[in-house]
Design a protein around this motif. Structure first.
Motif, PDB file in Angstrom:
ATOM      1  N   ALA A   1       8.146   6.246  -6.537  1.00 42.81           N
ATOM      2  CA  ALA A   1       7.030   5.305  -6.386  1.00 42.81           C
ATOM      3  C   ALA A   1       6.448   5.477  -4.991  1.00 42.81           C
TER       4      ALA A   1
ATOM      5  N   ALA B   1      -2.299   9.515  -4.340  1.00 46.51           N
ATOM      6  CA  ALA B   1      -2.469   8.190  -4.942  1.00 46.51           C
ATOM      7  C   ALA B   1      -3.775   8.122  -5.728  1.00 46.51           C
ATOM      8  N   ARG B   2      -4.828   8.704  -5.201  1.00 49.04           N
ATOM      9  CA  ARG B   2      -6.107   8.715  -5.903  1.00 49.04           C
ATOM     10  C   ARG B   2      -5.973   9.460  -7.231  1.00 49.04           C
TER      11      ARG B   2
ATOM     12  N   ALA C   1      -0.805  -1.396  -4.531  1.00 46.23           N
ATOM     13  CA  ALA C   1       0.266  -0.424  -4.767  1.00 46.23           C
ATOM     14  C   ALA C   1       1.565  -1.126  -5.141  1.00 46.23           C
TER      15      ALA C   1
ATOM     16  N   THR D   1       1.447  -2.275  -8.658  1.00 46.73           N
ATOM     17  CA  THR D   1       1.698  -1.145  -9.548  1.00 46.73           C
ATOM     18  C   THR D   1       3.195  -0.910  -9.722  1.00 46.73           C
ATOM     19  N   ILE D   2       3.941  -0.958  -8.619  1.00 46.58           N
ATOM     20  CA  ILE D   2       5.393  -0.741  -8.689  1.00 46.58           C
ATOM     21  C   ILE D   2       6.058  -1.844  -9.499  1.00 46.58           C
TER      22      ILE D   2
ATOM     23  N   ASN E   1      -4.907   9.927   1.332  1.00 50.15           N
ATOM     24  CA  ASN E   1      -4.218   9.373   0.154  1.00 50.15           C
ATOM     25  C   ASN E   1      -4.670  10.044  -1.138  1.00 50.15           C
TER      26      ASN E   1
ATOM     27  N   LEU F   1      -3.382   9.769  -9.095  1.00 50.04           N
ATOM     28  CA  LEU F   1      -2.590   8.986 -10.044  1.00 50.04           C
ATOM     29  C   LEU F   1      -3.230   7.646 -10.390  1.00 50.04           C
TER      30      LEU F   1
ATOM     31  N   VAL G   1       2.971   4.515 -12.233  1.00 55.66           N
ATOM     32  CA  VAL G   1       1.512   4.450 -12.228  1.00 55.66           C
ATOM     33  C   VAL G   1       1.069   3.136 -12.867  1.00 55.66           C
ATOM     34  N   PRO G   2      -0.177   2.730 -12.655  1.00 57.69           N
ATOM     35  CA  PRO G   2      -0.655   1.491 -13.284  1.00 57.69           C
ATOM     36  C   PRO G   2      -0.665   1.610 -14.796  1.00 57.69           C
TER      37      PRO G   2
ATOM     38  N   ILE H   1      -3.551   5.079  -8.363  1.00 52.20           N
ATOM     39  CA  ILE H   1      -2.838   3.993  -7.698  1.00 52.20           C
ATOM     40  C   ILE H   1      -3.758   3.341  -6.665  1.00 52.20           C
TER      41      ILE H   1
ATOM     42  N   GLY I   1       3.865  -1.663 -13.263  1.00 48.77           N
ATOM     43  CA  GLY I   1       3.376  -0.417 -13.825  1.00 48.77           C
ATOM     44  C   GLY I   1       4.314   0.203 -14.837  1.00 48.77           C
TER      45      GLY I   1
END
Length: 324
Positions: free
Chosen positions: A117, A128-129, A140, A143-144, A125, A131, A321-322, A133, A147
Motif C-alpha cells: 500500500a 499513485a496516479r 490515500a 483507500t487503504i 507521484n 493506480l 487500490v480504490p 490513488i 479499498g
C-alpha cells in the motif's frame, strides 16, 4: 560478484513467484485488505517528515493496526526496513514517499504474500496516479482502509524491478542533478525550472530497439520504458497498463529538442495530435542500446545505463487500490 549474486537473486524471485500465483490467481480479488500493517515513511521525501506522525495517527483512526512505524531519514535504509518487515511476516506494508521510494521497495514483495500500500508523499507521484490513488493523505488512507486488492505487473531493467516508468535522455539529467532544496521547496515548479536549465544543454542520441521481431535504429531525444501511463506526473504513455503483461518503450523521435518540448506540452494539455512525434514498441522483453551511452532513471532515480534489457514481471505484486 556482488552484482551477479543480486541479479541471480532477483531473477530467481521473478521466475519463482509464478509458481505461487497458480494457487492464488483469481482468489486475491475476494480476499480483504489486511487490517494490520507496517508503516515505512521516507522522511527525506518532500512531505514525508512533516506528515509521518499525522499519517500514523490517521491510519490507526481508520482501523489499521500498525505493527510498527518507521520514519526513515536515511533513504538507503528504506528498502532494508521494508525487506525486514516482509520477512517478518507483515500482512501489509505501507510505504510513504515519492516514486523513487516506492520503486526501490517493490523488489522485496515479489512472490510474497504481503500486500503493498502506498502514501504518495513525493513530487510527481506518477505511480499513485497510474493506480488511481488520491494524492491527498486523507484520500490515500481512505483507500487503504476501504479499498481492494489488485495484482499488477512490474517492469524490470537489467534485473531490477521498478513500479512505473524508467527514462533516458533529459529525465536522468533532471533527476540526477536537481538540487534537493529546490525539489523539496518548490516541488513540481522546481522540477520545471531545473528542466529548462537542463534542456539547453541536452543533445539527441541514436537509439536501437530490438523487440524480438525486428531491430530499429532511429534518432531520439527521450525514451520512456513504461509499465504505467504517467511520467513526471504527466500522462505520457497512454497505451501502457499495469495489467497488460507487456512493457512499452516510447521514443520521442528526431534530433530537435523542440520536438521533445512539443511532446510534453501536447500531452500535458491532451492536444489531438499529441502522439505525432513518438514511436512505441511493445513486448515482454525489449533490448535497448544507444550511441552515446545513456543513463537511465528508474522512477526518478538514476540507477542504470545502456545497453539495457527491459522486461515485464506479469502479476508480480498485490497493491491496494480504490474500489470501483
Amino acid at each position: 560478484m556482488a552484482a551477479a549474486v543480486a541479479f541471480a537473486s532477483r531473477s530467481a524471485k521473478f521466475h519463482g513467484h509464478k509458481a505461487r500465483l497458480g494457487s492464488c490467481a483469481g482468489v486475491e480479488a475476494t480476499r480483504p485488505v489486511p487490517k494490520e500493517a507496517v508503516l515505512v515513511v521516507n522522511a527525506h521525501s518532500r512531505r514525508g517528515e512533516a506528515l509521518f506522525q499525522e499519517a500514523k495517527a490517521k491510519l490507526e483512526a481508520a482501523g489499521i493496526r500498525l505493527i510498527a512505524a518507521h520514519p526513515i531519514k536515511d533513504p538507503s535504509q528504506l528498502d532494508i526496513t521494508v525487506r525486514e518487515a516482509v520477512l517478518a511476516g507483515a500482512p501489509m506494508v505501507i510505504v510513504g514517499g515519492g516514486d523513487g521510494s516506492l520503486s526501490s521497495t517493490v523488489d522485496d514483495l515479489v512472490g510474497r504474500d504481503c500486500v503493498f500500500a502506498l502514501l504518495p508523499l513525493g513530487t510527481a507521484n506518477s505511480f499513485a496516479r497510474t493506480l488511481g490513488i488520491p494524492l491527498t493523505l486523507d484520500g490515500a488512507i481512505e483507500t487503504i482502509a476501504t479499498g481492494t486488492r489488485r495484482r499488477i505487473d512490474l517492469g524490470i531493467i537489467n534485473g531490477d524491478y521498478f513500479a512505473n516508468c524508467a527514462a533516458m535522455g533529459l529525465s536522468p539529467m533532471i533527476g540526477e542533478g536537481i538540487p534537493h532544496k529546490l525539489k523539496r521547496t518548490l516541488g513540481r515548479v522546481g522540477y520545471f525550472l531545473w528542466a529548462m536549465w537542463c534542456f539547453v544543454r541536452f543533445r539527441p542520441f541514436r537509439l536501437t530497439v530490438h523487440d524480438g521481431k525486428e531491430k530499429r535504429t532511429l534518432w531520439a531525444t527521450e525514451v520512456r520504458i513504461a509499465n504505467g501511463r504517467y511520467h513526471g506526473g504527466v500522462e505520457l504513455i497512454e497505451d501502457a497498463d499495469v495489467e497488460s503483461g507487456e512493457i512499452v518503450v516510447q521514443a520521442v523521435t528526431g534530433r530537435s529538442s523542440l520536438r521533445l518540448a512539443w511532446d510534453w506540452f501536447a500531452k500535458y494539455f491532451k492536444l489531438p495530435h499529441r502522439q505525432a512525434v513518438t514511436e512505441e514498441f511493445h513486448g515482454q522483453r525489449i533490448e535497448i542500446d544507444t550511441k552515446p551511452r545513456q543513463k537511465i532513471s528508474i522512477d526518478g532515480e538514476v540507477l542504470a545505463k545502456t545497453p539495457a534489457v527491459a522486461e515485464i514481471a506479469h502479476r508480480a505484486i498485490e497493491v491496494v487500490v480504490p474500489r470501483g
